[in-house]
Design a protein around this motif. Structure first.
Motif, PDB file in Angstrom:
ATOM      1  N   SER A  35      48.918  86.122  73.526  1.00 13.21           N
ATOM      2  CA  SER A  35      49.331  87.350  73.982  1.00 13.21           C
ATOM      3  C   SER A  35      48.244  88.401  73.251  1.00 13.21           C
ATOM      4  O   SER A  35      47.214  88.108  72.846  1.00 13.21           O
ATOM      5  N   GLY A  36      48.471  89.506  73.306  1.00 12.42           N
ATOM      6  CA  GLY A  36      47.375  90.604  72.806  1.00 12.42           C
ATOM      7  C   GLY A  36      46.815  91.014  74.256  1.00 12.42           C
ATOM      8  O   GLY A  36      47.043  91.438  75.288  1.00 12.42           O
ATOM      9  N   LEU A  37      45.263  91.126  73.859  1.00 12.02           N
ATOM     10  CA  LEU A  37      44.530  91.601  74.778  1.00 12.02           C
ATOM     11  C   LEU A  37      44.231  90.615  75.868  1.00 12.02           C
ATOM     12  O   LEU A  37      42.864  90.044  75.854  1.00 12.02           O
ATOM     13  N   VAL A  38      44.980  90.154  76.757  1.00 14.17           N
ATOM     14  CA  VAL A  38      44.808  89.266  77.700  1.00 14.17           C
ATOM     15  C   VAL A  38      45.322  89.710  78.957  1.00 14.17           C
ATOM     16  O   VAL A  38      46.252  90.675  79.051  1.00 14.17           O
ATOM     17  N   GLU A  39      44.826  89.262  80.291  1.00 14.76           N
ATOM     18  CA  GLU A  39      45.479  89.699  81.385  1.00 14.76           C
ATOM     19  C   GLU A  39      46.780  89.089  81.781  1.00 14.76           C
ATOM     20  O   GLU A  39      47.624  89.669  82.378  1.00 14.76           O
ATOM     21  N   VAL A  40      46.719  87.793  81.305  1.00 14.69           N
ATOM     22  CA  VAL A  40      47.867  86.969  81.773  1.00 14.69           C
ATOM     23  C   VAL A  40      48.509  86.600  80.648  1.00 14.69           C
ATOM     24  O   VAL A  40      47.951  85.183  80.096  1.00 14.69           O
ATOM     25  N   PRO A  41      49.395  86.941  79.847  1.00 17.63           N
ATOM     26  CA  PRO A  41      50.077  86.336  78.480  1.00 17.63           C
ATOM     27  C   PRO A  41      50.674  84.773  78.972  1.00 17.63           C
ATOM     28  O   PRO A  41      51.181  84.563  80.133  1.00 17.63           O
ATOM     29  N   ALA A  86      44.594  82.828  80.171  1.00 20.00           N
ATOM     30  CA  ALA A  86      45.050  84.054  79.899  1.00 20.00           C
ATOM     31  C   ALA A  86      44.244  85.239  80.287  1.00 20.00           C
ATOM     32  O   ALA A  86      44.477  86.334  80.291  1.00 20.00           O
ATOM     33  N   ARG A  87      42.850  84.737  80.361  1.00 16.38           N
ATOM     34  CA  ARG A  87      41.906  85.658  80.710  1.00 16.38           C
ATOM     35  C   ARG A  87      41.696  86.982  79.565  1.00 16.38           C
ATOM     36  O   ARG A  87      42.163  87.968  79.820  1.00 16.38           O
TER      37      ARG A  87
END
Length: 200
Positions: A35-41, A86-87
């Protein structure tokens, strides 16, 4: 090239060092989040993890308490593969790793992207036992062993360096055994990481 980092002693034993109580996490209850600074958690169960492409690595394992165990055989899923799904967002430069039991440790995103950094569920061909961090632990073999968090349950990507448990207690913010980064001396580059971002 020397195989053993400076200040380390090779042992045939595989010591178990744990601070606090050992969490009890059954494979069926294990959950992992990216999670956090990702496009796809992402959220994974143990079965989800086993269904992903698996890799086996044999790596030396170096503890900050000065012992090294050579040729440790692990199996698991590359964290890099999960990060690709997650990108990470462009501003992501670091991560805080979370474990069952409340333990945390910090890592640079570039360290997580190395090909031998795993979510490991197997040790020497057998399911990872609880005392070794099972059912799943993080494996970061190029850094001291405290970075290979046992009982891992999540990784949060950040745009800054946020220190984990041992780092707040005075251990080095990165923990490179070849540089003997055991304890922190000097400033911690928390602010400069934002500047580094994708420019390195």
């Amino acid at each position: 090239m020397e195989r053993i980092p400076p200040g380390q002693i090779v042992t045939e034993r595989f010591p178990i060092l744990t601070y606090g109580e050992e969490p009890e996490v059954a494979p069926g209850e294990w959950r992992f989040s990216l999670s956090g600074l990702v496009e796809v958690p992402l959220t994974l169960t143990y079965q989800d993890l086993l269904a992903l492409p698996q890799v086996e690595v044999v790596r030396d394992f170096h503890c900050v308490t000065r012992w090294s165990r050579l040729d440790v055989a692990w199996k698991g899923v590359r964290v890099r593969d999960l990060l690709e799904k997650a990108r990470p967002k462009p501003e992501a430069v670091a991560a805080l790793v979370h474990s069952y039991g409340g333990y945390t440790t910090n890592l640079l995103l570039e360290d997580l992207l190395r090909e031998d950094v795993l979510l490991a569920h197997t040790l020497f061909g057998k399911p990872l036992p609880p005392e070794r961090g099972g059912p799943v632990r993080l494996l970061v073999p190029h850094l001291y062993a405290w970075k290979s968090a046992k009982w891992v349950r999540g990784i949060t990507l950040l745009d800054h360096l946020e220190l984990g448990f041992w780092e707040r207690m005075g251990y080095h913010w990165r923990g490179d055994p070849w540089r003997e980064e055991r304890f922190q001396e000097g400033p911690i580059p928390a602010a400069s990481l934002r500047f580094r971002s994708k420019k390195t």
